[in-house]
Design a protein around this motif. Structure first.
Motif, PDB file in Angstrom:
ATOM      1  N   ALA A 164      50.930 -14.786  -8.105  1.00  0.00           N
ATOM      2  CA  ALA A 164      50.287 -15.905  -7.818  1.00  0.00           C
ATOM      3  C   ALA A 164      51.139 -16.947  -7.206  1.00  0.00           C
ATOM      4  N   SER A 165      52.394 -16.885  -8.131  1.00  0.00           N
ATOM      5  CA  SER A 165      53.331 -17.905  -7.452  1.00  0.00           C
ATOM      6  C   SER A 165      53.794 -17.616  -6.179  1.00  0.00           C
ATOM      7  N   VAL A 166      54.105 -16.621  -5.742  1.00  0.00           N
ATOM      8  CA  VAL A 166      54.360 -16.229  -4.272  1.00  0.00           C
ATOM      9  C   VAL A 166      53.167 -16.712  -3.240  1.00  0.00           C
ATOM     10  N   GLU A 167      52.134 -16.272  -3.794  1.00  0.00           N
ATOM     11  CA  GLU A 167      50.954 -16.796  -2.661  1.00  0.00           C
ATOM     12  C   GLU A 167      50.663 -18.240  -2.777  1.00  0.00           C
ATOM     13  N   CYS A 168      50.743 -19.033  -3.918  1.00  0.00           N
ATOM     14  CA  CYS A 168      50.672 -20.290  -3.796  1.00  0.00           C
ATOM     15  C   CYS A 168      51.968 -21.180  -3.400  1.00  0.00           C
ATOM     16  N   GLY A 169      53.106 -20.621  -3.507  1.00  0.00           N
ATOM     17  CA  GLY A 169      54.333 -21.273  -3.114  1.00  0.00           C
ATOM     18  C   GLY A 169      54.817 -22.258  -4.375  1.00  0.00           C
ATOM     19  N   SER A 170      54.160 -22.351  -5.703  1.00  0.00           N
ATOM     20  CA  SER A 170      54.980 -22.888  -6.406  1.00  0.00           C
ATOM     21  C   SER A 170      54.064 -22.673  -7.693  1.00  0.00           C
ATOM     22  N   PHE A 171      54.956 -22.790  -8.943  1.00  0.00           N
ATOM     23  CA  PHE A 171      54.605 -22.509 -10.050  1.00  0.00           C
ATOM     24  C   PHE A 171      53.476 -23.324 -10.644  1.00  0.00           C
ATOM     25  N   ALA A 172      53.165 -24.689 -10.181  1.00  0.00           N
ATOM     26  CA  ALA A 172      52.313 -25.542 -10.257  1.00  0.00           C
ATOM     27  C   ALA A 172      50.729 -25.111  -9.861  1.00  0.00           C
ATOM     28  N   LYS A 173      51.002 -24.792  -8.707  1.00  0.00           N
ATOM     29  CA  LYS A 173      49.813 -24.227  -7.836  1.00  0.00           C
ATOM     30  C   LYS A 173      49.120 -22.870  -8.495  1.00  0.00           C
ATOM     31  N   ALA A 174      50.383 -22.033  -8.746  1.00  0.00           N
ATOM     32  CA  ALA A 174      49.852 -20.732  -9.408  1.00  0.00           C
ATOM     33  C   ALA A 174      49.377 -20.962 -10.729  1.00  0.00           C
ATOM     34  N   ALA A 175      49.636 -22.255 -11.335  1.00  0.00           N
ATOM     35  CA  ALA A 175      49.025 -22.527 -12.865  1.00  0.00           C
ATOM     36  C   ALA A 175      47.661 -22.874 -12.601  1.00  0.00           C
ATOM     37  N   GLU A 176      47.381 -23.523 -11.552  1.00  0.00           N
ATOM     38  CA  GLU A 176      46.054 -24.171 -11.531  1.00  0.00           C
ATOM     39  C   GLU A 176      44.954 -22.937 -11.151  1.00  0.00           C
ATOM     40  N   ARG A 177      45.577 -21.985 -10.168  1.00  0.00           N
ATOM     41  CA  ARG A 177      44.794 -20.657 -10.107  1.00  0.00           C
ATOM     42  C   ARG A 177      44.329 -19.933 -11.235  1.00  0.00           C
ATOM     43  N   LEU A 178      45.394 -19.744 -12.086  1.00  0.00           N
ATOM     44  CA  LEU A 178      45.169 -18.863 -13.268  1.00  0.00           C
ATOM     45  C   LEU A 178      44.657 -19.447 -14.584  1.00  0.00           C
ATOM     46  N   HIS A 179      44.737 -21.048 -14.470  1.00  0.00           N
ATOM     47  CA  HIS A 179      44.139 -21.804 -15.628  1.00  0.00           C
ATOM     48  C   HIS A 179      45.132 -21.724 -16.856  1.00  0.00           C
ATOM     49  N   VAL A 180      46.452 -21.827 -16.352  1.00  0.00           N
ATOM     50  CA  VAL A 180      47.273 -21.834 -17.543  1.00  0.00           C
ATOM     51  C   VAL A 180      48.223 -23.152 -17.169  1.00  0.00           C
ATOM     52  N   THR A 181      49.407 -23.396 -18.197  1.00  0.00           N
ATOM     53  CA  THR A 181      50.459 -24.486 -17.585  1.00  0.00           C
ATOM     54  C   THR A 181      51.445 -23.745 -16.679  1.00  0.00           C
ATOM     55  N   PRO A 241      51.012 -13.416 -12.759  1.00  0.00           N
ATOM     56  CA  PRO A 241      51.728 -14.751 -12.401  1.00  0.00           C
ATOM     57  C   PRO A 241      52.814 -14.595 -11.382  1.00  0.00           C
ATOM     58  N   PHE A 242      53.394 -13.650 -11.233  1.00  0.00           N
ATOM     59  CA  PHE A 242      54.496 -13.350 -10.039  1.00  0.00           C
ATOM     60  C   PHE A 242      53.873 -13.406  -8.758  1.00  0.00           C
ATOM     61  N   SER A 289      54.562 -24.163 -17.075  1.00  0.00           N
ATOM     62  CA  SER A 289      55.676 -23.815 -17.959  1.00  0.00           C
ATOM     63  C   SER A 289      55.387 -22.217 -18.214  1.00  0.00           C
ATOM     64  N   ALA A 290      54.169 -22.015 -18.630  1.00  0.00           N
ATOM     65  CA  ALA A 290      53.901 -20.376 -18.907  1.00  0.00           C
ATOM     66  C   ALA A 290      53.958 -19.521 -17.616  1.00  0.00           C
ATOM     67  N   ILE A 291      53.876 -20.205 -16.374  1.00  0.00           N
ATOM     68  CA  ILE A 291      54.154 -19.258 -15.353  1.00  0.00           C
ATOM     69  C   ILE A 291      55.473 -18.963 -15.021  1.00  0.00           C
ATOM     70  N   SER A 292      56.288 -20.139 -15.341  1.00  0.00           N
ATOM     71  CA  SER A 292      57.607 -20.130 -15.190  1.00  0.00           C
ATOM     72  C   SER A 292      58.457 -19.072 -16.072  1.00  0.00           C
ATOM     73  N   LYS A 293      57.975 -19.159 -17.543  1.00  0.00           N
ATOM     74  CA  LYS A 293      58.417 -18.520 -18.312  1.00  0.00           C
ATOM     75  C   LYS A 293      58.131 -16.827 -18.186  1.00  0.00           C
ATOM     76  N   SER A 294      57.166 -16.532 -17.585  1.00  0.00           N
ATOM     77  CA  SER A 294      56.551 -15.285 -17.364  1.00  0.00           C
ATOM     78  C   SER A 294      57.303 -14.570 -16.116  1.00  0.00           C
ATOM     79  N   VAL A 295      57.694 -15.487 -15.067  1.00  0.00           N
ATOM     80  CA  VAL A 295      58.349 -14.811 -13.918  1.00  0.00           C
ATOM     81  C   VAL A 295      59.919 -14.648 -14.471  1.00  0.00           C
ATOM     82  N   SER A 296      60.178 -15.476 -15.209  1.00  0.00           N
ATOM     83  CA  SER A 296      61.762 -15.541 -15.837  1.00  0.00           C
ATOM     84  C   SER A 296      61.923 -14.154 -16.681  1.00  0.00           C
ATOM     85  N   ARG A 297      60.869 -13.976 -17.526  1.00  0.00           N
ATOM     86  CA  ARG A 297      60.962 -12.906 -18.254  1.00  0.00           C
ATOM     87  C   ARG A 297      60.877 -11.480 -17.250  1.00  0.00           C
TER      88      ARG A 297
END
Length: 316
Positions: A14-31, A11-12, A33-41
């Motif tokens: 994907a977030s860098v490559e997509c430029g946002s948590f929302a777009k990373a979520a679309e790529r990985l087929h998750v929410t 997720p980290f 919020s799940a991306i944000s929590k994963s990066v924070s963790r």
């Protein structure tokens, strides 16, 4: 290594490559919020802030940049290791994703792809038809067919030039009977033109070979400007004007006599036709087999010779 470490890396990155948590979520087929929590963790575990968050974008911190480079290197090495193991298989198998321009994909690629699929029943083929630029890595493409310039590719992309389009001026027999057949460049430029309309709404002029052998863009009286090549073919076949099109597009119309070639000596070659693929996938038997099959793609170079041969046969 604990499983969660690897789970948070994806997720980290994907977030860098997509430029946002929302777009990373679309790529990985998750929410998101799940991306944000994963990066924070991940940040809490490392004890460092990796990303600067704003309402509109993400930016790497210095620590994040260093960690991102390490993560991408690790993921690249894993992919290469999987490719080497997969290459030990001798039978092409698995999912294979191909991309091609819409019309050329239908007329040029499908006649090659169908027998390829029949010959390799263990493959699952997915093909995207699109005239936009397709990102190989972002969209998981194994092989793409591209018409146009293919220089300045990154080292991670392999490419193969298959040839260049053969462009021809053409018109219907009915149009030529009504308006006459041009015998030189000046007469051609007086005829009604069926032109291609660019995305910006402008009409693409004709490309002609000059006496010194160079290509030159020339304006012609525009009867119609159409943003679809199939519609352009229909208009020319209907006798509305003269068109300039690649021979792969109008092969059947030329062979049937529905369209006639005009002044072949002043028509330059068109755009290049290329195959491109992620270089790390080239060792995979399924990709290697597809590249070999697509090496036989028809770019229309032989059409004029075929027509000439038909005419000679008809005279006998």
């Amino acid at each position: 290594m604990h499983d969660q470490r690897l789970k948070d890396i994806v997720p980290f990155v994907a977030s860098v490559e997509c430029g946002s948590f929302a777009k990373a979520a679309e790529r990985l087929h998750v929410t998101g919020s799940a991306i944000s929590k994963s990066v924070s963790r991940l940040e809490r575990r490392l004890g460092s802030q990796l990303l600067e968050r704003t309402t509109r974008s993400l930016a790497l911190t210095d620590a994040g940049q260093a960690y991102y480079q390490t993560c991408t290197r690790i993921m690249e090495e894993l992919l290469e290791a999987e490719a080497v193991l997969a290459a030990q298989r001798t039978i092409p198998a698995g999912r294979l994703r191909l991309a091609a321009p819409t019309t050329y994909g239908r007329l040029g690629v499908m006649p090659v792809l169908l027998p390829f699929c029949q010959h390799h029943p263990e493959l699952e083929i997915s093909m995207a038809f699109s005239d936009r630029f397709v990102d190989l890595f972002e969209e998981g493409i194994d092989v793409a067919v591209r018409i146009g310039h293919a220089a300045d590719l990154p080292a991670s992309v392999g490419s193969r030039l298959l040839g260049r389009e053969k462009m021809v001026f053409c018109a219907s027999p009915g149009y030529l009977a009504q308006y006459g057949q041009p015998t030189n460049r000046a007469e051609l430029l007086q005829h009604k033109a069926i032109l291609y309309e660019r995305v910006d709404g402008s009409a693409k002029p004709w490309l002609l070979t000059t006496e010194d052998g160079h290509a030159d863009w020339c304006e012609a009286p525009c009867r119609m400007a159409l943003g679809d090549v199939d519609a352009q073919v229909q208009a020319v076949c209907a006798g509305l004007g003269i068109g300039q099109m690649p021979t792969w597009l109008i092969r059947q119309q030329l062979k049937s006599g529905e369209l006639c070639v005009i002044l072949p000596g002043i028509q330059p070659d068109g755009l290049a036709l290329n195959l491109v693929w992620p270089r790390r996938k080239q060792l995979l038997p399924k990709v290697d087999a597809l590249l070999a099959a697509l090496n036989n793609l028809d770019i229309g170079a032989s059409v004029l010779a075929e027509i000439a041969g038909q005419r000679e046969s008809g005279k006998e």
